[in-house]
Motif scaffolding. Structure first.
Motif, mmCIF file in Angstrom:
data_model
loop_
_atom_site.group_PDB
_atom_site.id
_atom_site.type_symbol
_atom_site.label_atom_id
_atom_site.label_comp_id
_atom_site.label_asym_id
_atom_site.label_seq_id
_atom_site.Cartn_x
_atom_site.Cartn_y
_atom_site.Cartn_z
ATOM 1 N N VAL A 261 0.856 -1.192 0.000
ATOM 2 C CA VAL A 261 0.000 0.000 0.000
ATOM 3 C C VAL A 261 0.887 1.236 0.000
ATOM 4 C CG1 VAL A 261 -1.872 1.222 1.149
ATOM 5 C CG2 VAL A 261 -1.572 -1.205 1.539
ATOM 6 N N ALA A 262 0.557 2.189 -0.897
ATOM 7 C CA ALA A 262 1.286 3.461 -0.947
ATOM 8 C C ALA A 262 0.302 4.583 -0.662
ATOM 9 C CB ALA A 262 1.893 3.646 -2.334
ATOM 10 N N SER A 263 0.597 5.397 0.362
ATOM 11 C CA SER A 263 -0.278 6.539 0.687
ATOM 12 C C SER A 263 0.514 7.830 0.572
ATOM 13 C CB SER A 263 -0.769 6.467 2.133
ATOM 14 O OG SER A 263 -1.701 5.452 2.313
ATOM 15 N N PRO B 3 3.891 -4.636 2.925
ATOM 16 C CA PRO B 3 4.658 -3.406 3.154
ATOM 17 C C PRO B 3 3.833 -2.137 2.960
ATOM 18 C CG PRO B 3 5.828 -4.879 1.653
ATOM 19 C CD PRO B 3 4.444 -5.450 1.833
ATOM 20 N N PHE B 4 4.262 -1.089 3.691
ATOM 21 C CA PHE B 4 3.652 0.238 3.573
ATOM 22 C C PHE B 4 4.694 1.195 2.974
ATOM 23 C CE2 PHE B 4 3.287 4.511 5.347
ATOM 24 C CZ PHE B 4 2.072 4.867 4.782
ATOM 25 N N ILE B 5 4.237 2.043 2.042
ATOM 26 C CA ILE B 5 5.146 2.994 1.384
ATOM 27 C C ILE B 5 4.563 4.401 1.499
ATOM 28 C CG2 ILE B 5 6.220 3.640 -0.823
ATOM 29 C CD1 ILE B 5 5.772 0.544 -1.560
ATOM 30 N N LEU C 101 1.894 4.465 -8.623
ATOM 31 C CA LEU C 101 3.061 4.315 -9.509
ATOM 32 C C LEU C 101 4.365 4.522 -8.732
ATOM 33 C CD1 LEU C 101 4.392 4.068 -12.335
ATOM 34 C CD2 LEU C 101 4.072 6.533 -12.579
ATOM 35 N N VAL C 102 4.407 5.564 -7.898
ATOM 36 C CA VAL C 102 5.613 5.783 -7.079
ATOM 37 C C VAL C 102 5.796 4.571 -6.153
ATOM 38 C CG1 VAL C 102 6.737 7.260 -5.367
ATOM 39 C CG2 VAL C 102 5.344 8.299 -7.169
ATOM 40 N N GLY C 103 4.677 4.073 -5.598
ATOM 41 C CA GLY C 103 4.721 2.882 -4.747
ATOM 42 C C GLY C 103 5.319 1.691 -5.490
ATOM 43 N N LEU C 104 4.919 1.531 -6.743
ATOM 44 C CA LEU C 104 5.413 0.411 -7.566
ATOM 45 C C LEU C 104 6.936 0.507 -7.727
ATOM 46 C CD1 LEU C 104 4.635 -1.953 -9.589
ATOM 47 C CD2 LEU C 104 4.546 -0.190 -11.349
ATOM 48 N N LYS D 142 12.503 -2.278 -2.940
ATOM 49 C CA LYS D 142 12.258 -2.616 -1.520
ATOM 50 C C LYS D 142 12.430 -1.410 -0.597
ATOM 51 C CE LYS D 142 13.035 -7.591 -1.490
ATOM 52 N NZ LYS D 142 12.480 -7.761 -2.808
ATOM 53 N N LYS D 143 11.961 -0.245 -1.060
ATOM 54 C CA LYS D 143 12.048 0.959 -0.218
ATOM 55 C C LYS D 143 10.714 1.125 0.528
ATOM 56 C CE LYS D 143 14.753 5.078 -0.498
ATOM 57 N NZ LYS D 143 14.340 6.417 -0.500
ATOM 58 N N PHE D 144 10.637 0.490 1.685
ATOM 59 C CA PHE D 144 9.394 0.520 2.458
ATOM 60 C C PHE D 144 9.531 1.482 3.641
ATOM 61 C CE2 PHE D 144 9.655 -4.151 1.124
ATOM 62 C CZ PHE D 144 9.080 -3.873 -0.112
#
Ligand code: KG4
Ligand code: ZN
Length: 357
Positions: A84-86, A113-115, A319-322, A328-330
Motif C-alpha cells: 500500500v502506498a499513501s 509493506p507500507f510505502i 506508480l511511485v509505490g510500484l 524494496k524501499k518501504f
C-alpha cells in the motif's frame, strides 16, 4: 513468468479522495487496473476555497468505499495486493492523516509493506502512466496548490528549477474568479469569460517578470484585480478583466518557461528536450496553445497528460509505490504526515527570497 507487483495507492492530500490499483506488464510498462476519484468541489464552493476540516470529514466518510471500489474495479482480490502506498505530504495535515492512517492500517491488517509517497513525486512521474518517457524531462506543475518547474532526472532524483514565492497559479485563477463573483474553483470559468473580453484592456503587474530564472509570483496580481474590479459596471468589464488576467499569465509563463528551458539544458546537457505540463491549470486552452508554440519554436516535445492523470489522483501515488516496491524501499508504520515536503531536498529555502517552502 514472474508475478508483477500489485500496488494500492491512496491520495487524500487536499480535496480529492482517491484510490487506485497499479501493476506493470511484462515489458515493465505501468498498467492502471482501476483509478477512482471523488472530488469535493460541491462541498467547498460556497466558501470560496477548500475548508480543511470539511475536507478531512469528507475523506473519513468516503475513504473506505473508494478503496473497496478501486479493488473491485481492478478485478482482483484484496489478498492479491502486494503493498500500500499513501500520500504522506505535502498537503493539509488533517487530510493527509486520513489516507496515511488508512493505508497503514490496511498494510498492517494484510501484513504487507507500507510505502509513504511524496505527492509531488506522483505528479513528477505521472506522465509515465501514459507513455514510456526517457529521463530527464522538464516538468511544469501548475495546480491549485503548487506551481513549479522541476527537472525529473531519474526516479528519486529531482531538481527544482523554480517555484512560486507566494500563491500557486490555480489559486491566482480562483482568487480572481472570486473577485468577479464566480464560485470556487473559478479557474475554468475565467477561461470562458476571457473568450469574450479584450486581453489588452487592463495593464496588470507581472511580479518578478524581469528577474532571471524561473521563480514565479502571482500575489501582486490579486491586489491589482481587486483595484480594477471595484469599477465593474457591466458584464463586458468582467470579460475584459478575465481576458487581461489570462493574457498576463500567458506572458509570465512564456518568459519563465523560456528561462526554464535554458536552465534545464544547462544542467542536463541533454538532447532529450521533453516538456511535460501537469496540474489542473494545464487544462486552460490558451495557456496550452501558447506553451505548445513555445515548444515548437525551441524544439521541445510538449506532453499534456490527460486531465484525470494530471490533476490529483491515486494512480500516480500507486506508480511511485510500484517503483519503490521494486527496490524494496518501504516505510515504518509510524511514518509522519509532512504538510511541507520538498521533492528537492537542496531547494528547501528559496534562494534570495528567504521563503521556506
Ligand atoms: O490539479 P488540480 O485539479 O487540483 C489541485 O490543485 O488539487 O487543480 C485545480 C486548479 C484549480 O485552482 C482550478 O481553478 C484550476 O486548477 N483550473 C483551471 C482550469 N481548470 C482548472 N485554471 C485555469 N483554466 C482552466 N481551464
Ligand atoms: Zn497535486
Amino acid at each position: 513468468m514472474n508475478k508483477k507487483p500489485i500496488i494500492l495507492g491512496i491520495e487524500t492530500s487536499c480535496d480529492e479522495t482517491a484510490a487506485s490499483i497499479v501493476t506493470e506488464n511484462e515489458q515493465g510498462i505501468p498498467v492502471i487496473l482501476s483509478n477512482i476519484i471523488s472530488s469535493q468541489f460541491e462541498l467547498h464552493k460556497k466558501f470560496g476555497g477548500v475548508v480543511p476540516e470539511l475536507a478531512a470529514r469528507a475523506h473519513i466518510d468516503k475513504i473506505d468505499w473508494i478503496v473497496r471500489e478501486a479493488i473491485s474495479k481492478s478485478g482482483l482480490k484484496t489478498e492479491e495486493i502486494d503493498a500500500v502506498a499513501s500520500t504522506a505530504g505535502p498537503g493539509l495535515i488533517v487530510c493527509l492523516s486520513i489516507g496515511l492512517s488508512f493505508g497503514k492500517s490496511f498494510a498492517s491488517t494484510m501484513n504487507i509493506p507500507f510505502i509513504a509517497v511524496n505527492h509531488l513525486e506522483g505528479h513528477a512521474l505521472s506522465p509515465r502512466l501514459q507513455e514510456n518517457l526517457d529521463y530527464p524531462y522538464l516538468l511544469l506543475l501548475i495546480s491549485g496548490g503548487h506551481s513549479q518547474y522541476l527537472s525529473v532526472k531519474q526516479i528519486g532524483d529531482y531538481e527544482r528549477l523554480g517555484t512560486t514565492i507566494d500563491d500557486a497559479l490555480g489559486e491566482a485563477f480562483d482568487k480572481t474568479a472570486k473577485l468577479l463573483g464566480i464560485e470556487f474553483p473559478g479557474g475554468p470559468q475565467i477561461e470562458v469569460l476571457a473568450e469574450k473580453g479584450d486581453p489588452n484592456k487592463y495593464e496588470l503587474p507581472k511580479p518578478i517578470f524581469y528577474k532571471g530564472g524561473c521563480n514565479l509570483s502571482f500575489a501582486g496580481l490579486k491586489t491589482a484585480i481587486l483595484k480594477v474590479s471595484k469599477n465593474i459596471k457591466n458584464e463586458q468589464d468582467k470579460f475584459d478583466i478575465a481576458a487581461s488576467f489570462q493574457k498576463t499569465i500567458e506572458d509570465i509563463l512564456y518568459k519563465k518557461t523560456k528561462n526554464a528551458f535554458i536552465q534545464f539544458e544547462k544542467i542536463n546537457k541533454s538532447k532529450n528536450k521533453v516538456f511535460v505540463v501537469a496540474g489542473g491549470v494545464a487544462a486552460n486552452k490558451k495557456i496550452r496553445s501558447m506553451l505548445i508554440n513555445l515548444c515548437n519554436q525551441n524544439d521541445y516535445k510538449p506532453i499534456f497528460p490527460p486531465i484525470n492523470l494530471c490533476g490529483d489522483n491515486a494512480a500516480m501515488i500507486a506508480l511511485v509505490g510500484l517503483e519503490k516496491f521494486k527496490i524494496k524501499k518501504f516505510n515504518d508504520l509510524d511514518y509522519p504526515a509532512k504538510p511541507r515536503w520538498s521533492l528537492d531536498e537542496n531547494a528547501s529555502f528559496l534562494k534570495g527570497a528567504g521563503v521556506k517552502y
